[in-house]
Write a protein that holds these residues in place. Structure first.
Motif, mmCIF file in Angstrom:
data_model
loop_
_atom_site.group_PDB
_atom_site.id
_atom_site.type_symbol
_atom_site.label_atom_id
_atom_site.label_comp_id
_atom_site.label_asym_id
_atom_site.label_seq_id
_atom_site.Cartn_x
_atom_site.Cartn_y
_atom_site.Cartn_z
ATOM 1 N N GLN A 163 1.017 -1.807 -0.278
ATOM 2 C CA GLN A 163 -0.121 -0.076 0.229
ATOM 3 C C GLN A 163 0.624 1.234 -0.345
ATOM 4 O O GLN A 163 1.004 2.091 -1.042
ATOM 5 N N VAL A 164 2.031 1.069 1.052
ATOM 6 C CA VAL A 164 2.922 2.075 1.341
ATOM 7 C C VAL A 164 3.715 2.957 -0.423
ATOM 8 O O VAL A 164 3.974 3.198 -0.838
ATOM 9 N N PHE A 165 4.053 1.328 -0.856
ATOM 10 C CA PHE A 165 4.737 1.287 -1.845
ATOM 11 C C PHE A 165 4.007 2.127 -3.014
ATOM 12 O O PHE A 165 4.044 2.586 -3.979
ATOM 13 N N ARG A 166 3.067 1.719 -2.905
ATOM 14 C CA ARG A 166 2.186 2.245 -4.624
ATOM 15 C C ARG A 166 1.897 3.267 -4.845
ATOM 16 O O ARG A 166 1.829 3.864 -5.238
ATOM 17 N N ALA A 169 5.099 5.012 -5.533
ATOM 18 C CA ALA A 169 5.188 5.105 -6.866
ATOM 19 C C ALA A 169 4.341 5.976 -7.352
ATOM 20 O O ALA A 169 4.866 6.687 -8.921
ATOM 21 N N GLN A 170 3.284 6.013 -7.264
ATOM 22 C CA GLN A 170 2.394 7.006 -7.900
ATOM 23 C C GLN A 170 2.864 8.679 -7.792
ATOM 24 O O GLN A 170 2.553 9.390 -8.925
ATOM 25 N N ARG A 171 3.141 9.567 -7.165
ATOM 26 C CA ARG A 171 4.150 10.191 -6.631
ATOM 27 C C ARG A 171 5.407 10.654 -7.772
ATOM 28 O O ARG A 171 5.080 11.460 -8.373
ATOM 29 N N ASP A 172 6.167 9.406 -8.046
ATOM 30 C CA ASP A 172 7.624 9.323 -8.776
ATOM 31 C C ASP A 172 6.638 9.548 -10.269
ATOM 32 O O ASP A 172 7.533 8.748 -11.317
ATOM 33 N N ARG A 173 5.911 8.694 -10.075
ATOM 34 C CA ARG A 173 5.363 8.665 -11.488
ATOM 35 C C ARG A 173 5.605 7.426 -12.350
ATOM 36 O O ARG A 173 5.950 7.902 -13.409
ATOM 37 N N LEU A 174 6.184 6.611 -11.540
ATOM 38 C CA LEU A 174 6.608 5.898 -12.003
ATOM 39 C C LEU A 174 6.065 4.854 -12.909
ATOM 40 O O LEU A 174 5.412 4.259 -13.109
ATOM 41 N N ALA A 175 6.795 4.455 -14.120
ATOM 42 C CA ALA A 175 5.679 3.868 -15.156
ATOM 43 C C ALA A 175 6.115 2.239 -15.060
ATOM 44 O O ALA A 175 6.452 1.586 -13.823
ATOM 45 N N PRO A 176 5.028 1.336 -14.783
ATOM 46 C CA PRO A 176 5.204 0.308 -15.111
ATOM 47 C C PRO A 176 6.524 -1.036 -15.249
ATOM 48 O O PRO A 176 6.671 -0.738 -16.953
ATOM 49 N N LEU A 177 7.315 -1.663 -14.809
ATOM 50 C CA LEU A 177 8.052 -2.219 -15.062
ATOM 51 C C LEU A 177 8.232 -3.695 -14.638
ATOM 52 O O LEU A 177 8.369 -4.318 -13.676
ATOM 53 N N PRO A 232 15.164 9.636 -4.048
ATOM 54 C CA PRO A 232 16.094 9.722 -2.507
ATOM 55 C C PRO A 232 15.088 10.789 -1.671
ATOM 56 O O PRO A 232 14.435 9.945 -0.558
ATOM 57 N N ALA A 233 14.004 11.565 -1.915
ATOM 58 C CA ALA A 233 13.256 12.206 -1.596
ATOM 59 C C ALA A 233 12.321 11.465 -0.798
ATOM 60 O O ALA A 233 11.615 11.314 0.006
ATOM 61 N N THR A 234 11.403 10.686 -1.835
ATOM 62 C CA THR A 234 10.134 9.831 -2.222
ATOM 63 C C THR A 234 10.359 8.532 -1.434
ATOM 64 O O THR A 234 9.823 8.152 -0.554
ATOM 65 N N CYS A 235 11.974 8.174 -1.417
ATOM 66 C CA CYS A 235 11.963 6.865 -0.325
ATOM 67 C C CYS A 235 12.123 7.103 1.055
ATOM 68 O O CYS A 235 12.006 6.662 1.890
#
Length: 270
Positions: A163-166, A169-177, A232-235
């Motif tokens: 839940q927290v990672f998703r 990932a949304q904040r960083d707009r990570l593309a699906p991998l 890093p900031a998101t992490c």
């Protein structure tokens, strides 16, 4: 080489040797770690057998095999030159190390008695070609033994982490991998993948219990593919959010009860 494979190659070039620290200390009573359980599947190998570790990384499993089967001839294959450098330092002259992709091996057909792979096979792109190539280099009746992932972080801690990672990932707009072929995520999928070239397919589900403190939990997650992709900031923000989410699950001694779900696959070349 697709985008997922390029990511994996880059990750392991930058961060070799991440898997053994996470898994070598976890195991089942009387059977040892997942590395020990994988090595034990080779107990019937004849003296002088040629054994191939596919996706050998820094050579942790090869080192174990060299000690348990001193008469065996060992080969390690990995696409990361940095991992292989670490393997050479660990193994000195005890085995042959090849910088190759599993989809196209330089080994002669029928030249290998057994292939092992620890938490690498399910990550290989074009998995059907990989399994066909493994079959090609295996002698008739030769053995394939692999530990693959089955469930990432068992129990409620795993659900809260996702839940927290998703959200991160949304904040960083990570593309699906997608790193794993959908068929490599279930026993039925593996049966389908192995059906053409292998027989006597066996599966064993392994749940490895892990009781880390939150800091140990976070440090281990920091060595995973997921967190490596975050800024890093998101992490840093995710660590705080995860700590709050996990807090109700901490036991009186300050540890979490979780673990890793693995699958041991054994098959023989048809």
């Amino acid at each position: 080489m697709n985008r997922a494979e390029r990511f994996l190659q880059d990750f392991h070039q930058r961060r070799p040797g991440t898997t053994p620290p996470a898994f070598s200390g976890l195991g089942l009573p009387g059977r040892g770690s997942s590395y020990d359980m994988l090595a034990a599947t080779l107990a019937a190998a004849r003296p002088g057998a040629q054994l191939l570790d596919l996706g050998c990384g820094d050579g942790f499993l090869l080192d174990l095999l060299a000690r348990q089967y001193p008469e065996a001839r060992l080969i390690g294959v990995d696409m990361s030159t940095t991992e292989l450098q670490a393997a050479r330092r660990r193994l000195t002259e005890r085995c042959v190390l090849l910088n190759e992709r599993a989809q196209s091996l330089s080994l002669a057909s029928g030249s290998v008695d057994a292939v092992v792979s620890h938490l690498a096979l399910m990550l290989m792109s074009d998995i059907e070609q990989v399994l066909a190539e493994v079959h090609r280099v295996l002698a008739q009746g030769g053995q394939l033994s692999a530990i693959v992932g089955r469930s990432f972080l068992l129990g409620e801690p795993g659900q809260r982490y996702l839940q927290v990672f998703r959200a991160a990932a949304q904040r960083d707009r990570l593309a699906p991998l997608p790193l794993v072929d959908p068929r490599a995520q279930s026993q039925d999928g593996w049966r389908q993948l192995l059906a053409r070239h292998y027989r006597d397919v066996q599966f064993e589900e392994l749940d490895l219990e892990w009781r880390p403190s939150f800091e140990e939990f976070w440090d281990a997650l920091g060595q995973t593919y997921d967190l490596d992709r975050l800024k890093p900031a998101t992490c840093s923000l995710m660590k705080d959010e995860l700590h709050r989410a996990i807090q109700p699950l901490l036991r009186t001694d300050g540890t979490l009860l979780t673990g890793w779900g693995l699958l041991l696959i054994q098959a023989n070349a048809a």
